[in-house]
Design a protein around this motif. Structure first.
Motif, PDB file in Angstrom:
ATOM      1  N   ARG A 204      -1.409  -0.882  14.561  1.00 23.50           N
ATOM      2  CA  ARG A 204      -2.849  -1.546  14.266  1.00 23.50           C
ATOM      3  C   ARG A 204      -2.559  -3.086  14.447  1.00 23.50           C
ATOM      4  NH1 ARG A 204      -3.963   2.859  10.744  1.00 23.50           N
ATOM      5  NH2 ARG A 204      -3.842   1.375   8.935  1.00 23.50           N
ATOM      6  N   GLY A 205      -1.213  -3.424  14.099  1.00 20.93           N
ATOM      7  CA  GLY A 205      -0.887  -4.762  14.001  1.00 20.93           C
ATOM      8  C   GLY A 205      -0.492  -5.523  12.717  1.00 20.93           C
ATOM      9  N   ASP A 206      -0.507  -4.568  11.603  1.00 15.30           N
ATOM     10  CA  ASP A 206      -0.315  -4.878  10.317  1.00 15.30           C
ATOM     11  C   ASP A 206       1.128  -5.278   9.870  1.00 15.30           C
ATOM     12  OD1 ASP A 206       0.458  -4.666   7.376  1.00 15.30           O
ATOM     13  OD2 ASP A 206      -1.213  -3.378   7.006  1.00 15.30           O
TER      14      ASP A 206
ATOM     15  N   GLY B  87       0.818  -1.151  -0.124  1.00 13.60           N
ATOM     16  CA  GLY B  87      -0.090  -0.087  -0.159  1.00 13.60           C
ATOM     17  C   GLY B  87       0.968   1.143  -0.026  1.00 13.60           C
ATOM     18  N   SER B  88       0.664   2.203   0.907  1.00 12.30           N
ATOM     19  CA  SER B  88       1.435   3.454   0.849  1.00 12.30           C
ATOM     20  C   SER B  88       2.751   3.094   1.604  1.00 12.30           C
ATOM     21  CB  SER B  88       0.925   4.288   2.063  1.00 12.30           C
ATOM     22  OG  SER B  88       1.639   5.580   2.368  1.00 12.30           O
ATOM     23  N   GLY B  89       3.938   3.853   0.964  1.00 11.14           N
ATOM     24  CA  GLY B  89       5.295   3.716   1.580  1.00 11.14           C
ATOM     25  C   GLY B  89       5.408   4.861   2.384  1.00 11.14           C
ATOM     26  N   ASP B  90       4.691   5.448   2.797  1.00 14.33           N
ATOM     27  CA  ASP B  90       4.985   6.758   3.540  1.00 14.33           C
ATOM     28  C   ASP B  90       5.051   6.238   5.106  1.00 14.33           C
ATOM     29  OD1 ASP B  90       4.354   8.792   5.444  1.00 14.33           O
ATOM     30  OD2 ASP B  90       3.625  10.000   3.767  1.00 14.33           O
ATOM     31  N   VAL B  91       6.205   6.691   5.640  1.00 19.11           N
ATOM     32  CA  VAL B  91       6.482   5.959   6.992  1.00 19.11           C
ATOM     33  C   VAL B  91       5.426   6.536   8.027  1.00 19.11           C
ATOM     34  CG1 VAL B  91       8.367   6.384   8.922  1.00 19.11           C
ATOM     35  CG2 VAL B  91       8.935   5.947   6.732  1.00 19.11           C
ATOM     36  N   ARG B  92       4.890   7.671   7.965  1.00 17.23           N
ATOM     37  CA  ARG B  92       3.657   7.878   8.895  1.00 17.23           C
ATOM     38  C   ARG B  92       2.700   7.035   8.803  1.00 17.23           C
ATOM     39  NH1 ARG B  92       3.394  13.901   6.348  1.00 17.23           N
ATOM     40  NH2 ARG B  92       3.515  12.626   4.765  1.00 17.23           N
ATOM     41  N   ASP B  93       2.069   6.518   7.483  1.00 16.36           N
ATOM     42  CA  ASP B  93       1.013   5.561   7.191  1.00 16.36           C
ATOM     43  C   ASP B  93       1.522   4.221   7.664  1.00 16.36           C
ATOM     44  OD1 ASP B  93      -0.394   7.497   5.972  1.00 16.36           O
ATOM     45  OD2 ASP B  93       0.222   7.062   4.101  1.00 16.36           O
ATOM     46  N   LEU B  94       2.669   4.071   7.485  1.00 19.42           N
ATOM     47  CA  LEU B  94       3.411   2.808   7.919  1.00 19.42           C
ATOM     48  C   LEU B  94       3.429   2.381   9.493  1.00 19.42           C
ATOM     49  CD1 LEU B  94       6.421   2.157   5.278  1.00 19.42           C
ATOM     50  CD2 LEU B  94       4.062   1.038   5.253  1.00 19.42           C
TER      51      LEU B  94
END
Length: 359
Positions: free
Chosen positions: A254-256, A241-248
């Protein structure tokens, strides 16, 4: 600084400017005229560009047909950078033919790298004929970090010829540089900005034979594989999905599992080069973090520096968590100064242009 601004997503969905000509007109309208930063375009002594890649053609250059041709020659290696820069340069040339356009190439900070550092173990004729070698990018950011680190650590840019510094520019595009006395001696980048650390959506270091293997298995073309490695890989490729560290970071909390894996791969790569550069420099005096991740993610800084007290790298947890903007995050008495330094690439480019034009 008299004015600053930003125009994003030029020619893309959600953008307000369909092309660089329109973006340039919007920009100039905002800064020229009565009561604005400039009375007219004639007040401009020059226009500077933080250009990325023209192969062996490096340094600070007047933008002419030779420079543009060299950038086009190396566009395959910098597909996300060179084409928009070339388009912007041509737009400025057309709109303001009387104003000198000057490029400071990102590779310039690494022009002093020795031959063993830049040379790949491939047929030597590739280096001679096609410029196949390591270059280094993010030069303006690493130069700015080097200058500021020397100011903060020794107070005088003319001294500190042996100051050992590792600069971490961590953001959507990331790299490390090893610097001794203000001169770069190593870089995590190679021949392209797709190398080194895993980027937001660009691959980073990768065994070339793995690419050849997948190409053979799936009948992929060179263009198809290049597109995948340059836009569908990196942290986004791992996370799906996103590679943005904030999103990661949010997803990992959340356990992803794949988001956590992407973050772990990123930190491991930073630490890999940090260790290599510690050896290259024979120790360390200052470690700096710049870029969107380096300046804003206390979590990443903590992970990068974990367990390195034996090398003099010890963070103050409270300082690290609470810092906003520039500051020191190492504990009092630590052998290595660890600093957060907001990237100041524009000032570096402006000074280079002024020096080139003799202003």
């Amino acid at each position: 600084m008299l004015a600053q601004g930003r125009i994003e997503r030029i020619g893309q969905a959600g953008g307000v400017c369909p092309n660089y000509e329109a973006a340039l007109a919007t920009c100039m309208d905002s800064i020229t005229g009565e009561g604005k930063a400039l009375a007219s375009v004639s007040e401009l002594a020059g226009i500077g560009f933080k250009a990325v890649h023209a192969g062996p053609l490096s340094g600070t250059r007047l933008i002419d047909d030779e420079v543009l041709a060299a950038m086009e020659e190396f566009s395959f290696l910098a597909p996300a950078h060179n084409p928009p820069y070339i388009a912007a340069m041509r737009a400025f040339r057309h709109a303001m033919p009387e104003v000198p356009l000057v490029a400071l190439f990102e590779t310039a900070f690494f022009d002093a790298l020795d031959e063993a550092t830049v040379t790949y173990a491939v047929p030597y004729r590739w280096k001679e004929s096609h410029g196949v070698r390591r270059y280094g990018f993010h030069g303006a950011s690493h130069r700015a970090a080097s200058e500021r680190a020397r100011q903060l650590c020794i107070g005088d840019l003319s001294n500190g010829s042996n100051l050992r510094h590792i600069s971490c520019h961590l953001g959507g595009s990331s790299s490390l540089a090893a610097v001794r006395g203000g001169v770069a001696v190593d870089t995590s980048f190679g021949i392209s900005p797709q190398s080194g650390l895993p980027q937001n959506n660009r691959v980073g270091d990768f065994d070339v034979f793995a690419a050849l293997y997948v190409m053979e298995k799936h009948g992929l073309t060179v263009a198809g594989m290049a597109r995948t490695l340059a836009s569908e890989a990196g942290l986004a490729g791992i996370a799906g999905g996103s590679g943005d560290v904030r999103d990661l970071s949010e997803a990992a909390a959340r356990g992803d599992a794949r988001a956590r894996l992407a973050l772990d791969v990123f930190v491991r790569s930073v630490r890999h080069y940090l260790g290599a550069f510690l050896v290259h420099l024979g120790g360390l005096d200052v470690l700096t973090f710049s870029g969107g991740i380096g300046e804003n993610s206390a979590e990443v800084r903590t992970a990068v520096c974990a367990g390195l007290a034996a090398f003099g790298i010890e963070l103050d947890a409270e300082r690290n968590a609470g810092l906003r903007g520039e500051g020191r995050i190492s504990r009092d008495g630590a052998a290595v100064a660890v600093l957060v330094l907001p990237a100041d690439e524009e000032t570096v480019v402006a000074r280079a242009v002024a020096a080139f034009l003799g202003l």
